[in-house]
Design an enzyme around this catalytic site. Structure first.
Site, PDB file in Angstrom:
ATOM      1  N   HIS A 163      -3.424  -5.390   0.111  1.00  0.00           N
ATOM      2  CA  HIS A 163      -2.910  -5.928   1.375  1.00  0.00           C
ATOM      3  C   HIS A 163      -2.917  -7.465   1.333  1.00  0.00           C
ATOM      4  O   HIS A 163      -3.849  -8.101   1.814  1.00  0.00           O
ATOM      5  CB  HIS A 163      -3.764  -5.431   2.540  1.00  0.00           C
ATOM      6  CG  HIS A 163      -3.582  -3.978   2.820  1.00  0.00           C
ATOM      7  ND1 HIS A 163      -2.637  -3.509   3.708  1.00  0.00           N
ATOM      8  CD2 HIS A 163      -4.200  -2.890   2.311  1.00  0.00           C
ATOM      9  CE1 HIS A 163      -2.688  -2.180   3.739  1.00  0.00           C
ATOM     10  NE2 HIS A 163      -3.627  -1.783   2.898  1.00  0.00           N
ATOM     11  N   CYS A 214       0.844  -1.199   0.000  1.00  0.00           N
ATOM     12  CA  CYS A 214       0.000   0.000   0.000  1.00  0.00           C
ATOM     13  C   CYS A 214       0.879   1.248   0.000  1.00  0.00           C
ATOM     14  O   CYS A 214       1.497   1.570  -1.006  1.00  0.00           O
ATOM     15  CB  CYS A 214      -0.972  -0.046   1.176  1.00  0.00           C
ATOM     16  SG  CYS A 214      -2.377   1.090   0.988  1.00  0.00           S
ATOM     17  N   GLU A 270      -1.333  -9.538   3.079  1.00  0.00           N
ATOM     18  CA  GLU A 270      -1.244 -10.166   4.412  1.00  0.00           C
ATOM     19  C   GLU A 270      -2.610 -10.577   4.942  1.00  0.00           C
ATOM     20  O   GLU A 270      -2.709 -11.485   5.776  1.00  0.00           O
ATOM     21  CB  GLU A 270      -0.557  -9.212   5.395  1.00  0.00           C
ATOM     22  CG  GLU A 270      -1.358  -7.993   5.822  1.00  0.00           C
ATOM     23  CD  GLU A 270      -1.237  -6.783   4.903  1.00  0.00           C
ATOM     24  OE1 GLU A 270      -1.602  -5.675   5.317  1.00  0.00           O
ATOM     25  OE2 GLU A 270      -0.786  -6.974   3.746  1.00  0.00           O
TER      26      GLU A 270
END
Length: 547
Positions: free
Chosen positions: A519, A380, A521
């Site tokens: 994102h 990001c 993750e």
């Protein structure tokens, strides 16, 4: 009709209700049941989207664009079930819904009260998806006795009473403090916490007792006697070396059996715990260690980057390697040379964030990784800083920056290679946003598709040219600088399907330098590590072997 398990906490906060809920969900799955996990938070914020990471840890984003509590990240990581907008609610959202209905006239002029209007709204939320799964696990934030939580507890009392007998149970987490002076565990706080529950019409069926010391049988018997539960339903919960041990540890302690007994499910299906045994094997039999620097601005609270820390652990598991993540405050690099801090690391990660503070330090971290050929993953804002770094140092745009920083400062100082995203395509319609819009829920949120360039590094990592990842941002890299940047070696290897929004950049002639606008993750799991994190750690392992 789903069976409901309500998970509450007493004595103190931060006992690990979210982890216990996630582990129980995983154990029920291991026995062949389907599960869904939910979080009910008593705070008055409508959602955690505008809360400081220092206050509340990270914001977890779902595929359908909800900004939620980080506990939903635990739920997904342990069960693999994608969370939805309907899996998280706060008092603020409940009251907001009730007041909207009152303004519309839905209540036909009645006096609006906590009972029945607020409690009915909570019960309506609980019933969503009632017929979709075998077990619905609902965690109530905060601690029994908190004034904000009372409407939730009253709604649960009514909900349990209205459903057929034996369809709902209550699991209560408490703390058994240890007094070193007398050398004994104290059960009185647990007794008082259960008494508090009973005073509002709720009685626990299962007690999970957190303790730093072994709980003797006589203490379990005492708790069972005074708290009106069976001894087998008093479950000890001790500190663990890793959260991924929780399913196996809770199974050994008898949690899943106690829950099934409370529902009267006998004989219960035998659990298949092979998945969690493999997870623990990978964690405990790692063949080496890599050091990863996380250069961020919320480094004082690791929960601010919870999903990133877990995704790195998963990447390590994929490579049977232990990942030692170290947090470095980006602001240090605004005053000092980053080299002494970063030269002993095998990889560098720059996570997301908001605001200008620390960004010049992140840009220097990206420059160090690019020039020294160290694996770099920018997420990001971390991708945007990598683009600004390349624009400044490769293209020659010395005042390249982000419109976000000019807006924050109230003056124009930068050539914005990163701009405020005014509109984008979501499904089959266009979403428009203005800088003056409210902050809450106005970003590009949730899952969006990206198209990868065939033959690119990321296409090789993913093994496909079409991916879907979760976003949470309101600023975007400006496509008009693409040609200049690509001529200098920063390749735009992932784009939105309409070709207007850059999703991924990578540095040509670099072992591993990737920036992503989304994102990754948020979708990583211990038994299914995200491909980007798995390959990032693999690249770090290669560097560690060269050193």
């Amino acid at each position: 009709m789903a069976r409901y398990i309500f998970i509450t906490g007493g004595v103190v906060s931060s006992l690990g209700k979210g982890l216990a809920s996630a582990a129980l969900g995983a154990l029920l799955q291991a026995r062949g049941y389907t599960v869904r996990l939910r979080k009910l938070d008593p705070y008055l914020n409508v959602d955690p989207g505008t809360m400081s990471p220092f206050e509340h840890g990270e914001v977890f984003v779902t595929d359908d664009g909800a900004e939620t509590d980080l506990d939903l990240g635990h739920y997904e990581r342990f069960t693999g079930v994608s969370a939805r907008q309907t899996d998280s609610i706060s008092s603020g959202r409940i009251y907001s819904n009730v007041l909207e209905k009152e303004r519309r006239g839905d209540y036909l002029g009645k006096t609006i009260q906590v009972i029945p209007h607020v409690t009915n709204e909570i019960k309506n939320f609980l019933r969503i998806g009632d017929d979709e799964v075998d077990f619905m696990l609902c965690e109530i934030g905060g601690t029994v006795g908190d004034i904000e939580g009372l409407p939730f507890f009253e709604a649960i009392r009514q909900f349990i009473h209205e459903r057929p007998r034996g369809q709902s149970i209550l699991m209560h987490l408490t703390l058994l403090p240890y007094l070193a002076a007398s050398g004994e565990l104290k059960t009185k706080p647990t007794q008082h916490s259960v008494k508090e529950l009973q005073s509002i019409g709720l009685a626990p069926d299962v007690l999970v007792c957190r303790s730093e010391h072994p709980i003797p049988d006589r203490e379990r018997e005492k708790i069972a006697l005074f708290c009106n539960v069976r001894k087998d339903s008093v479950i000890p919960a001790y500190d663990l070396k890793t959260i991924y041990e929780a399913p196996l540890a809770y199974h050994r302690a008898g949690l899943d059996q106690a829950v099934l007994d409370a529902f009267g499910i006998t004989p219960a299906p035998k659990p298949n715990l092979a998945r969690w045994e493999d997870v623990m094997d990978r964690l405990t039999h790692a063949e080496g260690t890599v050091r990863v620097a996380i250069v961020g601005k919320y480094t004082q609270l690791e929960d601010a980057y919870k999903s990133i820390a877990e995704a790195l652990t998963h990447g390590g598991m994929a490579n049977r390697t232990r990942v030692k993540a170290e947090w470095i405050d980006a602001e240090i690099f605004e005053r000092e040379d980053p080299a002494p801090y970063l030269e002993n690391f095998h990889a560098i990660l720059v996570p997301g964030g908001f605001g200008e503070r620390g960004t010049e330090g992140k840009i220097k971290a990206a420059q160090f990784a690019r020039e020294k050929k160290i694996p770099y993953l920018g997420i990001c804002l971390g991708m945007q800083m990598a683009v600004i770094e390349s624009a400044r140092n490769l293209v020659g745009m010395k005042n390249a920056g982000s419109e976000e920083f000019d807006v924050e400062a109230g003056e124009k100082r930068f050539t914005p290679v990163v701009y405020h995203l005014k509109e984008w395509v979501q499904g089959n319609h266009v979403v428009a946003r203005k800088l003056s819009d409210d902050k809450g829920g106005t970003m590009r949120l949730g899952a969006y598709t990206a198209s990868l360039t065939p033959g690119s590094k990321v296409a090789g990592v993913y093994g496909t040219t079409t991916i879907e990842e979760r976003h949470r941002h309101r600023y975007e890299v400006d496509i008009q600088y693409r040609d200049k940047l690509e001529n200098c070696g920063l390749i735009f290897s992932g784009m939105s399907p309409d070709g207007r929004l850059p999703e991924i950049v990578e540095v040509k002639d670099h072992p591993w330098f990737i920036g992503v606008q989304f994102h990754p993750e948020l979708k990583s799991k211990p038994f299914a590590p995200h491909p980007l994190f798995a390959d990032f750690v693999r690249a770090a392992v290669e560097v560690s072997r060269l050193v």
